[in-house]
Motif scaffolding. Structure first.
Motif, PDB file in Angstrom:
ATOM      1  N   VAL A  87      -3.265  -4.638  11.192  1.00 43.57           N
ATOM      2  CA  VAL A  87      -3.733  -4.242   9.862  1.00 43.57           C
ATOM      3  C   VAL A  87      -5.069  -3.520  10.025  1.00 43.57           C
ATOM      4  N   LYS A  88      -5.125  -2.283   9.553  1.00 43.92           N
ATOM      5  CA  LYS A  88      -6.331  -1.477   9.712  1.00 43.92           C
ATOM      6  C   LYS A  88      -7.188  -1.433   8.444  1.00 43.92           C
ATOM      7  N   LYS A  89      -6.545  -1.630   7.288  1.00 42.90           N
ATOM      8  CA  LYS A  89      -7.310  -1.535   6.046  1.00 42.90           C
ATOM      9  C   LYS A  89      -6.632  -2.377   4.974  1.00 42.90           C
ATOM     10  N   VAL A  90      -7.429  -3.132   4.223  1.00 38.75           N
ATOM     11  CA  VAL A  90      -6.937  -3.932   3.093  1.00 38.75           C
ATOM     12  C   VAL A  90      -7.740  -3.508   1.865  1.00 38.75           C
ATOM     13  N   GLU A  91      -7.036  -3.151   0.795  1.00 37.03           N
ATOM     14  CA  GLU A  91      -7.719  -2.613  -0.382  1.00 37.03           C
ATOM     15  C   GLU A  91      -7.092  -3.178  -1.651  1.00 37.03           C
ATOM     16  N   GLU A  92      -7.932  -3.642  -2.557  1.00 43.29           N
ATOM     17  CA  GLU A  92      -7.449  -4.120  -3.859  1.00 43.29           C
ATOM     18  C   GLU A  92      -7.543  -2.960  -4.842  1.00 43.29           C
ATOM     19  N   ILE A  93      -6.405  -2.651  -5.519  1.00 43.79           N
ATOM     20  CA  ILE A  93      -6.399  -1.521  -6.453  1.00 43.79           C
ATOM     21  C   ILE A  93      -5.919  -1.995  -7.817  1.00 43.79           C
ATOM     22  N   PRO A  94      -6.459  -1.431  -8.888  1.00 40.50           N
ATOM     23  CA  PRO A  94      -6.060  -1.858 -10.247  1.00 40.50           C
ATOM     24  C   PRO A  94      -4.689  -1.309 -10.616  1.00 40.50           C
ATOM     25  N   ASN A  95      -4.025  -1.996 -11.525  1.00 44.64           N
ATOM     26  CA  ASN A  95      -2.762  -1.502 -12.070  1.00 44.64           C
ATOM     27  C   ASN A  95      -3.077  -0.461 -13.140  1.00 44.64           C
ATOM     28  N   GLU A  96      -2.719   0.783 -12.861  1.00 42.62           N
ATOM     29  CA  GLU A  96      -3.029   1.873 -13.782  1.00 42.62           C
ATOM     30  C   GLU A  96      -1.812   2.222 -14.624  1.00 42.62           C
ATOM     31  N   GLY A  97      -1.387   1.267 -15.451  1.00 41.85           N
ATOM     32  CA  GLY A  97      -0.342   1.559 -16.433  1.00 41.85           C
ATOM     33  C   GLY A  97       1.082   1.261 -16.020  1.00 41.85           C
ATOM     34  N   TRP A  98       1.305   0.660 -14.854  1.00 38.23           N
ATOM     35  CA  TRP A  98       2.674   0.346 -14.454  1.00 38.23           C
ATOM     36  C   TRP A  98       3.140  -0.923 -15.163  1.00 38.23           C
ATOM     37  N   GLU A  99       4.331  -0.875 -15.787  1.00 41.01           N
ATOM     38  CA  GLU A  99       4.853  -2.011 -16.549  1.00 41.01           C
ATOM     39  C   GLU A  99       5.563  -3.024 -15.665  1.00 41.01           C
ATOM     40  N   TRP A 100       6.262  -2.531 -14.615  1.00 42.05           N
ATOM     41  CA  TRP A 100       7.104  -3.405 -13.803  1.00 42.05           C
ATOM     42  C   TRP A 100       6.717  -3.358 -12.326  1.00 42.05           C
ATOM     43  N   VAL A 101       7.075  -4.425 -11.606  1.00 41.58           N
ATOM     44  CA  VAL A 101       7.117  -4.409 -10.136  1.00 41.58           C
ATOM     45  C   VAL A 101       8.550  -4.739  -9.745  1.00 41.58           C
ATOM     46  N   VAL A 139      19.097  -6.608  -7.381  1.00 40.43           N
ATOM     47  CA  VAL A 139      17.820  -5.914  -7.576  1.00 40.43           C
ATOM     48  C   VAL A 139      17.189  -6.548  -8.805  1.00 40.43           C
ATOM     49  N   SER A 140      15.864  -6.499  -8.878  1.00 45.11           N
ATOM     50  CA  SER A 140      15.192  -7.127 -10.021  1.00 45.11           C
ATOM     51  C   SER A 140      13.873  -6.428 -10.284  1.00 45.11           C
ATOM     52  N   ARG A 141      13.397  -6.613 -11.502  1.00 45.95           N
ATOM     53  CA  ARG A 141      12.055  -6.136 -11.828  1.00 45.95           C
ATOM     54  C   ARG A 141      11.360  -7.195 -12.664  1.00 45.95           C
ATOM     55  N   HIS A 142      10.046  -7.308 -12.454  1.00 45.54           N
ATOM     56  CA  HIS A 142       9.227  -8.331 -13.100  1.00 45.54           C
ATOM     57  C   HIS A 142       8.012  -7.658 -13.720  1.00 45.54           C
ATOM     58  N   LYS A 143       7.435  -8.279 -14.726  1.00 47.63           N
ATOM     59  CA  LYS A 143       6.237  -7.724 -15.350  1.00 47.63           C
ATOM     60  C   LYS A 143       5.137  -7.578 -14.301  1.00 47.63           C
ATOM     61  N   ALA A 144       4.493  -6.431 -14.298  1.00 45.43           N
ATOM     62  CA  ALA A 144       3.503  -6.128 -13.267  1.00 45.43           C
ATOM     63  C   ALA A 144       2.198  -6.895 -13.498  1.00 45.43           C
ATOM     64  N   PRO A 145       1.495  -7.255 -12.398  1.00 39.98           N
ATOM     65  CA  PRO A 145       0.207  -7.931 -12.519  1.00 39.98           C
ATOM     66  C   PRO A 145      -0.908  -6.928 -12.806  1.00 39.98           C
ATOM     67  N   GLU A 146      -2.125  -7.437 -12.927  1.00 37.69           N
ATOM     68  CA  GLU A 146      -3.259  -6.557 -13.259  1.00 37.69           C
ATOM     69  C   GLU A 146      -3.767  -5.782 -12.042  1.00 37.69           C
ATOM     70  N   LYS A 147      -3.403  -6.236 -10.846  1.00 40.16           N
ATOM     71  CA  LYS A 147      -3.902  -5.548  -9.648  1.00 40.16           C
ATOM     72  C   LYS A 147      -2.836  -5.568  -8.551  1.00 40.16           C
ATOM     73  N   PHE A 148      -3.020  -4.680  -7.548  1.00 40.88           N
ATOM     74  CA  PHE A 148      -2.140  -4.607  -6.386  1.00 40.88           C
ATOM     75  C   PHE A 148      -2.991  -4.699  -5.113  1.00 40.88           C
ATOM     76  N   ILE A 149      -2.303  -4.916  -3.985  1.00 39.27           N
ATOM     77  CA  ILE A 149      -2.959  -4.896  -2.676  1.00 39.27           C
ATOM     78  C   ILE A 149      -2.338  -3.768  -1.861  1.00 39.27           C
ATOM     79  N   ARG A 150      -3.202  -2.856  -1.357  1.00 37.16           N
ATOM     80  CA  ARG A 150      -2.726  -1.774  -0.492  1.00 37.16           C
ATOM     81  C   ARG A 150      -3.096  -2.134   0.956  1.00 37.16           C
ATOM     82  N   LEU A 151      -2.093  -2.117   1.842  1.00 35.06           N
ATOM     83  CA  LEU A 151      -2.312  -2.440   3.258  1.00 35.06           C
ATOM     84  C   LEU A 151      -1.969  -1.228   4.110  1.00 35.06           C
TER      85      LEU A 151
END
Length: 841
Positions: free
Chosen positions: A538-552, A307-319
């Motif tokens: 795929v019915k919907k693709v949405e770009e969402i901001p990172n709201e304070g999450w440190e890791w992915v 298992v691993s965790r990496h520094k989170a980016p500035e945005k995510f993609i919701r599918l």
């Protein structure tokens, strides 16, 4: 023990518990030696290995009361009797061998012999092979028809020793030695085991002997890498990970948030965590998940490796998908999509609405039936996962004040219908309904109905071809078939109507070949239908901001690198094969290579790939290829001679470079590090204009087969790289029109030197496959002619008829056809069972 002591020991075993058996018949004698020593398999194996010391191959055959140790090869029997003749009373004379029947211990690997046989065919005239009685043997080995033996290899060396090259002779002699034996794997089983496993590292060879078997010493495994190496690979994975709240389905049916799971494991095992830059990795062995075997199209239970965790980016993609579920991932995370007839990876940020993604139809686990009302989305997810465990696919719908989970039929890409239609067109098949093929997804029932209709159609056409070939011709594309054999459609129809044997055999052969191609397409579709597969849209693709999450977060599942959750097949951060894992790493490497012609000097009458020991697939990867030819030129020769003489005299100014070496080195280093040119619009237009112009020059005649292409996307990419390199050489941040023209001039000069076909046209096939498109078409025509004429003669297609039919089909003159036939023989595509007759391998 020394050799004499061992010989006496073996003799004692033979006299007390062994026998020498000679069975005689009219056809000859069979000799073997057998030992009945014990019922201890390990002890008997050790005795068989002991015999190897005296070049004796023996097999251990397990029995109920006692095991048999059997020696059957004539050479092995002779070696054993010679070893014990001074000590054993059972030694006897064995009959002379009448027939060259190879024993199991005499067999040698087929693939290296096949390559050597092809080399012999190229270097030794067929007449010599026939005169020395080896023609059929060599051609059979070249075609991979028979398992070669040491006896036959020795015979080849003895009879052809004076005409073989030293390299070929040495290879045959090595293969004919008795330093090794081939054995067959008779069973494979998984053995439960807990504890350590061990390994030996053998530098250079990387193998050793264990129980008489050559085994490899394992190196380069991920778990044996240093912590730094492992973390470096994870750092290269470009944050291809999941959001903290992504729910991971475990193999016991539980669902956990991936962030909470990984955080708790890492905090509880701080001493085992591997630290990297913005990365933390923890090896695990107690988490079992559902992985997906992409080859078998099946879900399997496996333990996660890390298992691993990496520094989170500035945005995510919701599918969001057509089954009502959604996932949140990093922009670079690979999604398994269906594109252009195959399942491939696509970054989440490039996924669009209506893309088709890979899902499953069932979970191979038990999930407890939820009793909660469907008031919220989580309750609907739980109900849907329960249905997946029963093998029922479903769709979540939102209704006023509640959610509904409705069972649905499995769906597959509409492109599969197009594949069936395109394959069936060759036998005049039409889909019952065409419009569903335009949709992203079609139901399973429709696909199965069309497959059955297509199978019935193939069966009908085959029956017509057998009973009434003239009617079967109407199911084929007449112009295509006629052109293939150098005829007109009218001539082919006329010949078939008259009952000409050649024409009827063409029709039957083409029907069968076409039917086989269609059946292959059906098989590919059925593999998906029969697998644990359910495609989603795929019915919907949405770009969402990172709201304070440190890791992915991520979970690594080897060797599958895919796991199942949300009814989807999901990727776990992996694309560089390195000891079973794969990472997407940028490789910015320049390769400069030099090669000498195989035959010492360059022959302008042959293509470049024919003269290099480098496969065309690799040769075509180079952006620029130049020929450096040593041709007489009075001015150049005088200049070279003068330079060499001055160097010998020690004139320093002659060897002093125009630009000091250190300065040039610094210049190149500076340019590579600091100058990163960008294509200007003018440069783009120049490259585009040239590319389109060259593609337009492609002559699209009526001729079937491979068409000559003057330039491909590979050369287009080379043009871009060379343009950028030319600008970087000037320390310019912009690629100008002049840079593009310089690159075009280089590519054009190269192509006109090494990629020109028989008619003077540029053809990249010469670089990519080693032959021009025109020559490839002639070869395929000739092979088809030989195949169709094989029934004409007792031993295959008569040479005179082949040459005549090839001339009529426009393959070339008699001399050209004979030359192509020789090439086909050398390549092992055809053989000559008797002089003047040919068969296709």
């Amino acid at each position: 023990m020394d050799d004499e002591a061992l010989k006496a020991f073996i003799a004692g075993a033979l006299d007390s518990d062994g026998c020498v058996s000679v069975k005689k018949s009219e056809r000859g004698s069979v000799v073997h030696i057998e030992f009945l020593l014990s019922n201890d398999l390990e002890s008997d194996k050790a005795f068989a290995l002991l015999l190897r010391r005296f070049d004796i191959y023996a097999r251990v055959i397990p029995g109920k009361g006692v095991n048999k140790i059997r020696v059957t090869g004539r050479e092995d029997v002779t070696n054993l009797l010679n070893a014990v003749k001074d000590y054993s009373v059972k030694v006897k004379e064995i009959p002379t061998k009448k027939h060259l029947v190879s024993a199991r211990s005499d067999k040698v690997p087929a693939e290296p012999v096949r390559r050597i046989a092809k080399a012999i065919i190229k270097s030794v005239p067929a007449k010599v092979l026939q005169e020395r009685g080896l023609w059929s043997t060599v051609y059979s080995y070249a075609g991979g028809k028979y398992q070669p033996s040491r006896i036959q290899l020795r015979k080849i060396v003895e009879r052809l020793g004076d005409v073989l090259t030293p390299e070929i002779r040495l290879k045959l002699e090595v293969l004919a030695t008795r330093d090794y034996f081939l054995d067959e794997i008779v069973s494979i089983e998984r053995v439960p085991y807990e504890g350590y496993v061990y390994d030996l590292y053998v530098p250079g060879e990387h193998n050793f002997l264990a129980e008489g078997i050559i085994v490899h010493n394992c190196i380069d495994e991920f778990d044996k890498m240093s912590d730094r190496d492992r973390s470096a690979i994870h750092e290269a994975l470009e944050q291809q990970s999941y959001h903290h709240d992504f729910e991971l389905l475990l193999a016991d049916g539980r669902k956990v948030k991936i962030g909470e799971l990984v955080d708790s494991l890492i905090e509880a095992n701080r001493d085992k965590v591997i630290l990297g830059r913005d990365t933390e990795i923890l090896p695990v062995d107690e988490i079992e998940v559902l992985a997906y075997d992409l080859e078998k199209k099946e879900v399997v239970k496996v333990k996660a490796n890390r298992v691993s965790r990496h520094k989170a980016p500035e945005k995510f993609i919701r599918l969001r998908f057509s089954n009502g579920r959604e996932i949140v991932v990093t922009p670079e995370h690979p999604i398994m999509v269906w594109e252009n007839g195959e399942i491939r990876e696509k970054p989440a940020e490039k996924v669009t609405v209506d893309d088709v993604v890979l899902g499953v139809a069932r979970y191979p686990i038990e999930i407890e039936q939820p009793g909660e009302p469907l008031r919220d989305e989580r309750a609907a997810w739980n109900r849907q996962d329960y249905l997946y465990s029963l093998g029922i696919v479903s769709k979540i719908k939102k209704a006023p004040g509640r959610y509904e989970v409705a069972p649905t039929e499995r769906t597959f890409p509409g492109e599969l219908l197009k594949m069936l239609r395109d394959a069936g067109k060759e036998l005049r098949f039409k889909l019952s309904k065409w419009y569903p093929a335009r949709k992203p997804l079609v139901p399973e029932k429709l696909l199965r109905e069309e497959i059955q209709r297509l199978k019935d159609h193939i069966k009908h056409v085959r029956e017509v071809a057998e009973k009434e070939p003239s009617k079967a011709l109407n199911y084929l594309i007449k112009s295509k078939i006629a052109s293939k054999y150098g005829l007109t459609s009218q001539t082919l129809e006329h010949w078939v109507a008259r009952g000409e044997q050649l024409a009827l055999s063409i029709v039957k052969n083409e029907v069968e070949k076409t039917a086989e191609r269609i059946e292959e397409a059906i098989k590919n579709v059925e593999e998906l239908l029969d697998g644990n597969v359910n495609f989603l849209e795929v019915k919907k693709v949405e770009e969402i901001p990172n709201e304070g999450w440190e890791w992915v977060y991520d979970v690594t599942v080897e060797p599958y690198h895919l796991f199942v959750s949300h009814g989807l097949v999901l990727h776990n951060t992996i694309s560089i094969s390195k000891a079973g894992i794969t990472a997407t790493l940028n490789a910015r490497t320049t390769v400069i290579a030099a090669a000498n012609p195989k035959f010492g000097r360059f022959n302008r009458m042959k293509s470049l790939p024919e003269q290099l020991d480098l496969p065309p697939t690799l040769l075509s990867r180079f952006d620029l290829i130049f020929l450096l030819l040593d041709e007489p030129d009075e001015k150049i020769d005088a200049s070279i001679a003068e330079h060499i003489l001055k160097v010998r005299r020690g004139e320093a100014e002659v060897v002093t470079p125009k630009i000091p070496y250190d300065l040039l080195k610094k210049y190149i280093a500076y340019a590579r590090k600091n100058v990163h040119p960008v294509l200007s619009r003018e440069a783009m237009e120049e490259i585009k204009r040239y590319y389109v112009k060259m593609r337009k020059s492609l002559k699209r005649g009526n001729e079937e087969g491979v068409q000559p292409i003057p330039i491909t996307a590979r050369q287009l990419e080379a043009l871009i790289r060379l343009s950028e390199a030319h600008a970087r050489m000037r320390l310019s941040e912009t690629v100008t029109r002049e840079d593009a023209r310089a690159a075009i001039e280089l590519i054009e000069a190269m192509m006109r030197t090494i990629a020109v076909d028989e008619e003077g046209n540029i053809d990249v096939s010469i670089l990519e496959v080693g032959k021009s498109s025109k020559k490839l078409n002639k070869i395929e025509k000739l092979v088809d002619i030989i195949k169709n004429l094989e029934p004409e003669g007792e031993y295959g297609a008569p040479a005179d008829k082949v040459i005549e039919a090839a001339k009529q089909a426009g393959v070339g003159s008699k001399r050209e056809v004979e030359k192509l036939i020789e090439e086909l023989k050398a390549d092992g595509r055809i053989y000559e069972p008797r002089a003047g007759f040919y068969r296709v391998l």
